[in-house]
Design a protein around this motif. Structure first.
Motif, PDB file in Angstrom:
ATOM      1  N   LYS A  74       0.808  -1.219   0.000  1.00  0.00           N
ATOM      2  CA  LYS A  74       0.000   0.000   0.000  1.00  0.00           C
ATOM      3  C   LYS A  74       0.844   1.274   0.000  1.00  0.00           C
ATOM      4  O   LYS A  74       0.361   2.334  -0.368  1.00  0.00           O
ATOM      5  CB  LYS A  74      -0.937  -0.002   1.213  1.00  0.00           C
ATOM      6  CG  LYS A  74      -2.016  -1.071   1.152  1.00  0.00           C
ATOM      7  CD  LYS A  74      -2.948  -0.840  -0.046  1.00  0.00           C
ATOM      8  CE  LYS A  74      -4.065  -1.867  -0.096  1.00  0.00           C
ATOM      9  NZ  LYS A  74      -4.937  -1.667  -1.306  1.00  0.00           N
ATOM     10  N   GLN A 121      -3.575   0.855  -9.091  1.00  0.00           N
ATOM     11  CA  GLN A 121      -4.287  -0.307  -8.583  1.00  0.00           C
ATOM     12  C   GLN A 121      -3.743  -1.595  -9.191  1.00  0.00           C
ATOM     13  O   GLN A 121      -3.597  -2.609  -8.498  1.00  0.00           O
ATOM     14  CB  GLN A 121      -5.782  -0.175  -8.887  1.00  0.00           C
ATOM     15  CG  GLN A 121      -6.629  -1.312  -8.316  1.00  0.00           C
ATOM     16  CD  GLN A 121      -8.107  -1.139  -8.638  1.00  0.00           C
ATOM     17  OE1 GLN A 121      -8.466  -0.412  -9.566  1.00  0.00           O
ATOM     18  NE2 GLN A 121      -8.959  -1.810  -7.884  1.00  0.00           N
ATOM     19  N   GLU A 124      -0.357  -2.364  -7.627  1.00  0.00           N
ATOM     20  CA  GLU A 124      -0.564  -2.919  -6.282  1.00  0.00           C
ATOM     21  C   GLU A 124      -1.033  -4.366  -6.360  1.00  0.00           C
ATOM     22  O   GLU A 124      -0.591  -5.212  -5.578  1.00  0.00           O
ATOM     23  CB  GLU A 124      -1.580  -2.074  -5.519  1.00  0.00           C
ATOM     24  CG  GLU A 124      -1.060  -0.728  -5.048  1.00  0.00           C
ATOM     25  CD  GLU A 124      -2.073  -0.004  -4.181  1.00  0.00           C
ATOM     26  OE1 GLU A 124      -3.171  -0.556  -3.954  1.00  0.00           O
ATOM     27  OE2 GLU A 124      -1.761   1.114  -3.732  1.00  0.00           O
ATOM     28  N   ARG A 125      -1.940  -4.646  -7.303  1.00  0.00           N
ATOM     29  CA  ARG A 125      -2.433  -6.024  -7.455  1.00  0.00           C
ATOM     30  C   ARG A 125      -1.297  -6.958  -7.867  1.00  0.00           C
ATOM     31  O   ARG A 125      -1.214  -8.094  -7.388  1.00  0.00           O
ATOM     32  CB  ARG A 125      -3.554  -6.069  -8.492  1.00  0.00           C
ATOM     33  CG  ARG A 125      -4.239  -7.438  -8.579  1.00  0.00           C
ATOM     34  CD  ARG A 125      -5.324  -7.464  -9.641  1.00  0.00           C
ATOM     35  NE  ARG A 125      -6.298  -6.424  -9.410  1.00  0.00           N
ATOM     36  CZ  ARG A 125      -6.605  -5.477 -10.292  1.00  0.00           C
ATOM     37  NH1 ARG A 125      -5.987  -5.454 -11.466  1.00  0.00           N
ATOM     38  NH2 ARG A 125      -7.514  -4.582 -10.024  1.00  0.00           N
TER      39      ARG A 125
END
Length: 340
Positions: A74, A121, A124-125
């Motif tokens: 994160k 996103q 991060e995934r």
């Protein structure tokens, strides 16, 4: 491996006669004899390899961060230079799986080596999947290594598509025995991965010149995306590459390994990673079998008296033994023999 070579170059019997090293023979003769299993973690874990290389003062890309938990995922951008690119790699990955190259960042968007922009996103995934073990050997939990980007040497700009080429050098008992440059293509998504469509170019150990090129196991003469004649490829800082690869034997104690290197525009030769079970497609790219070279080195080392040779002498011997202007059996034949 023999079946794949036979499909495009010769019959299995011709390949064995030409000195092609097969998978079973590689496992028994090379890996089983010269690679103690207790040493495998030194190269199977890329983080361990990087830390070991730092201790041995071998040139490597700078480590920016190690992502170990979802909390780290994160806040991964806190570890990175603002606006600049970076490379994400699984510590225990194989075959190029899980590697994500980012060339540029703009806010919450990141530009991949292929030119495609992806959202924060998605990055991060990718990190989350990586540390969960999606790309690791055996599917075990892993850590993500984030490194500085390699700056492509200008001499390779026309030989690669939106990516940095790397050099695989097979090292046997400390001696370089065969080399191949891997060139990224549009099909490989800008990655130097042969399985994904990159080009493998055999390299003459003595000169650093291209010998032959293959893509998807078939000979090619030009880069499919740039049109560059692959026969013109030459690595200028070639001896530094061979010395770096040879020193990896001293660092790990592995008698049969694949050293993956790059030539950075500013820093010169850098070590990317090591492999204790290097693949055999390098023989296709060089149109030569590994067995005659291994036997030549076995004979060479038996004649050496006293302590083991330093890396400089090992490289000099390899360049003398395996120069392409000396007689060598080729695995390529004029007429392909297709084998069912």
């Amino acid at each position: 491996m023999l079946a794949k070579l036979a499909r495009y170059f010769a019959t299995p019997g011709q390949l064995r006669q030409s000195g092609v090293l097969g998978m079973n023979q590689r496992n028994l003769r090379c890996i089983g004899s010269y690679n103690p299993r207790k040493l495998f973690p030194l190269v199977d874990d890329k983080l361990q390899t990087k830390l070991l290389a730092e201790d041995y003062q071998l040139a490597i890309p700078r480590l920016l961060a190690v992502i170990r938990s979802q909390m780290d995922v994160k806040r991964f951008e806190r570890f990175l230079p603002s606006g600049q690119g970076f490379a994400i790699k699984p510590a225990k990955g194989s075959g190029g799986k899980g590697i994500l190259i980012i060339l540029e960042t703009r806010g919450d968007y990141y530009r991949k080596a292929s030119g495609q922009w992806v959202s924060r996103q998605k990055v991060e995934r990718h990190l989350s999947n990586l540390i969960s073990g999606l790309y690791s050997l055996g599917g075990n939990p892993d850590v993500a290594i984030i490194e500085t980007l390699i700056e492509n040497a200008p001499e390779f700009n026309d030989f690669t598509y939106k990516g940095v080429p790397d050099i695989r050098i097979i090292v046997y008992r400390g001696y370089p025995v065969m080399a191949m440059m891997r060139l990224s293509t549009q099909a490989s998504d800008g990655k130097a991965n042969l399985h994904q469509g990159a080009i493998g170019v055999g390299i003459d150990l003595a000169s650093g010149h291209a010998v032959q090129a293959v893509q998807h196991d078939r000979p090619v003469k030009e880069h499919p995306d740039t049109g560059k004649n692959l026969n013109e490829l030459k690595i200028s800082d070639w001896r530094s590459m061979l010395l770096l690869a040879s020193r990896c034997y001293d660092m790990t104690g592995l008698g049969y390994l694949g050293a993956d290197l790059v030539l950075d525009a500013r820093q010169g030769a850098l070590l990317l990673e090591l492999n204790a079970r290097p693949g055999l497609a390098i023989q296709l790219a060089n149109t030569a079998g590994l067995n005659p070279r291994l036997e030549a080195l076995d004979q060479w080392t038996r004649r050496i008296k006293g302590p083991e040779q330093p890396s400089e002498d090992r490289v000099a011997a390899a360049q003398q033994l395996f120069a392409r202007d000396t007689p060598e059996i080729s695995v390529c034949v004029d007429q392909p023999h297709h084998v069912e």
